[in-house]
Design a protein around this motif. Structure first.
Motif, PDB file in Angstrom:
ATOM      1  N   SER A 272      -0.176 112.237  53.436  1.00 35.89           N
ATOM      2  CA  SER A 272      -1.465 111.805  54.106  1.00 35.89           C
ATOM      3  C   SER A 272      -1.443 110.337  53.935  1.00 35.89           C
ATOM      4  N   ASP A 361      -1.950 114.408  61.457  1.00 32.21           N
ATOM      5  CA  ASP A 361      -1.920 114.978  60.206  1.00 32.21           C
ATOM      6  C   ASP A 361      -2.247 116.366  60.201  1.00 32.21           C
ATOM      7  N   ASP A 363      -3.307 118.162  57.899  1.00 32.74           N
ATOM      8  CA  ASP A 363      -4.785 118.041  57.184  1.00 32.74           C
ATOM      9  C   ASP A 363      -5.815 118.275  58.188  1.00 32.74           C
TER      10      ASP A 363
HETATM   11 MG    MG Z   1      -1.905 115.686  53.174  1.00 36.61          MG
END
Ligand code: MG
Ligand code: ADP
Length: 580
Positions: A272, A361, A363
């Motif tokens: 990330s 991402d 996430d």
């Molecule tokens: Mg990450």
């Protein structure tokens, strides 16, 4: 030397001094008399607007210095990159000098404050410092001092006649600056712009220089992580690219080619962080930031899920179909999007606005938007699943529309089959694992069926209706402001832009807020959203950010068409028609 006749009527620092002593002790409103221009020996002071009371937003003040008097070398503003960086540098010095020379708190409310809008890690064009061939002008804010609600005229005189002159001299005159720091600042920005401009020719969407320093101090502090705690970036050989820059010569680093790029790796290995750096690679960074030579194409847009957002007639049909109750997804509206529909809308709207690179991402993505594996395809059959997962669309986006994607995905190997390149992060060091990943994809078939159909499809453009942009609060009062970096107040509506991650400064949010109003002049019921935001940006490029506000103010920072479009798309009062 006798002054020309017309100068005899001009206000000078003496006039200001006299005025301040005369109004000392009077009610705060008497400060309004100060509005106007005053000639100081080496600059012009202009008091644009005086605050209504000591607690109100501080007064808006400007100082203009002749370029010749300032001694700033012409070469330092020879092109747009340099000029922006020079102005940014001067603003930073002005900010520091405010802290150094100003006594600060001097009474009630904001009494004693002298402050300029503070730049962050990015070097951005701002209305805080404006430069032409003839002059350089700083726009800043002062809290005119009061005791209770009575004018503290003597304190004000100290601020205007002692402190401010020190601040101005220490900031806007070349002989007081650190020439090598300034030169580095300018050359860094110029190199970053050249690097970004060079991407297209190299077939790249992003570049991360060897030696770059990506991690930040914390989730709320964008300063670089302490040097001894971080691993510097080093490109894998296969992706290493060199590029010539105007100041630092040839640099090498990892080029991220067009197409679909997958960033994989174990949790906490820096995936990330790499994507975040690319996301902000649309901006130039200050020397020592660590990301000075990390750039991405100016049309790279971060995409995330943002459940709860509203969506107005967005065509999300490439991703979502057959919703319950036969909801039309070529013109999808909701007050409360789900994770997947919000992410689909974010992509459609970014494409509508002209994005050429999507950054995603895991996430911050909706899992059911990203993947749908073999077993799930067996259990929940296609006719019962409205979502066509991104994995089945990402290649169409590139093959048909030349829109590239950089995707962080540690959780699903199904993406190996659609990626042009796969980069693995291991303890913050990238490795090119494309061959390995493709080999695995061949050896271990995922078993899943492609659900994306034959084509991505054409997205419908939307036409915003100006009546839906009402900046009024009450009958005559307009209200346009940015209470927070992630919030716009426009008339009676609050616009939440918390999921628009490439906004990095509250003064960008403020600029976008004013641009919403400015944009209505181009809304004629025919021009599309893309055309409207494009014209606003073109006007800013041609005439400067000052055009956005009804008065000159030093707290507007530039932004892109994508963030302006994102704010429009998030307006709950928005009305659009679809182009047929
Ligand atoms: Mg990450
Ligand atoms: P991932 O997305 O792979 O789970 P992150 O990018 O969130 O990992 O990084 C995990 C942690 O490691 C974060 O606290 C981040 O600041 C830190 N980090 C990232 N890159 C580096 C680096 N090059 N050197 C040191 N720490 C780093």
């Amino acid at each position: 030397m006798g002054a020309p006749f017309y100068f005899t009527h001009m206000n000078t620092e003496q006039t200001l001094d006299e005025k301040l002593h005369r109004i000392d002790g009077r009610g705060y409103k008497a400060y309004k008399e100060l509005t106007g221009e005053y000639q100081f020996p080496s600059y012009t002071l202009r008091i644009d607007h005086v605050q209504g009371d000591p607690f109100a937003t501080p007064s808006r003040i400007r100082v203009r210095v002749d370029r010749k008097t300032s001694g700033l070398p012409r070469a330092f503003s020879a092109n747009q990159s340099r000029k922006v960086a020079l102005c940014d540098y001067l603003t930073r010095i002005f900010y520091k000098n405010c802290l150094k020379y100003s006594q600060g708190n001097r009474g009630t409310g904001k009494s004693g404050l002298i402050v300029v809008d503070r730049p962050g890690q990015e070097i951005l064009e701002s209305t805080a410092m404006v430069m032409t061939g003839q002059w350089v002008e700083v726009r800043f804010f002062m809290g005119l001092p009061a005791t209770g609600r009575r004018i503290a005229g003597r304190d004000a005189a100290i601020m205007f006649l002692k402190e401010l002159p020190e601040i101005v001299k220490g900031s806007l005159f070349f002989n007081r600056l650190n020439p090598s720091d300034l030169k580095t600042h300018i050359e860094t920005a110029e190199d970053a712009d050249a690097l970004r401009d060079g991407l297209e020719d190299l077939g790249l969407v992003g570049f991360v220089a060897n030696g770059a320093f990506l991690p930040r101090t914390s989730g709320i502090d964008p300063a670089p992580l302490a040097k001894d705690r971080a691993v510097r970036f080093q490109s894998p050989d296969t992706l290493e690219t060199g590029i010539m820059l105007p100041n630092r010569g040839c640099i090498t680093g990892m080029g991220i080619p067009k197409g679909v790029t997958l960033i994989v790796g174990g949790g906490y290995h820096g995936k990330s962080t790499l994507l975040d750096a690319l996301e902000l690679g649309i901006y130039n960074h200050v020397p020592k930031d660590g990301r000075e030579m990390v750039v991405s194409l100016p049309s790279a847009v971060k995409i995330r899920a943002a459940d709860g957002r509203n969506v107005v007639k967005t065509d999300i049909s490439p991703f979502i179909n057959n919703l319950p109750f036969n909801t039309d997804t070529t013109s999808f509206s909701t007050e409360n999007a789900s994770g997947s529909t919000s992410q689909a809308a974010n992509i459609s709207e970014a494409l509508e606005a002209g994005a050429r690179v999507l950054l995603l991402d895991e996430d911050t993505s909706a899992t059911n938007f990203m993947i749908r594996d073999h077993r799930m395809q067996q259990l929940v059959t296609k006719d019962k699943e409205p979502i066509t997962p991104f994995i089945d669309k990402v290649r169409q986006l590139y093959d048909e529309k030349r829109v590239s994607t950089v995707l962080v995905m540690g959780g699903s190997g199904d993406y190996f089959s659609v990626a042009h390149q796969v980069i693995q992060m291991t303890a913050y060091i990238p490795e090119d694992v494309t061959r390995k990943a493709h080999h695995i994809a061949k050896e271990h078939a995922s078993g899943r069926k492609q659900e994306g159909g034959h084509a991505f499809g054409e997205l419908k453009h939307r036409i915003p209706i100006p009546e839906s942009f009402n900046p009024h609060r009450g009958k005559h009062r307009t209200k346009i402001s940015a209470p927070r970096i992630d919030e716009i107040l426009f008339g009676k509506t609050l616009i939440d832009i918390g999921d628009v991650e490439q906004v990095v400064h509250i003064s960008q949010t403020r600029g976008i807020a004013h641009a919403l109003h400015y944009a209505t002049r181009y809304m004629d019921g025919k021009q599309t959203l893309k055309e409207v935001v494009g014209r606003v940006i073109k006007d800013i490029d041609g005439n400067g950010l000052d055009i956005l506000t009804p008065f000159v103010t030093g707290d507007i920072v530039c932004f892109r068409e994508f963030e302006l479009a994102a704010a429009i798309n998030r307006m709950r009062a928005l009305i659009v028609t679809q182009q047929s």
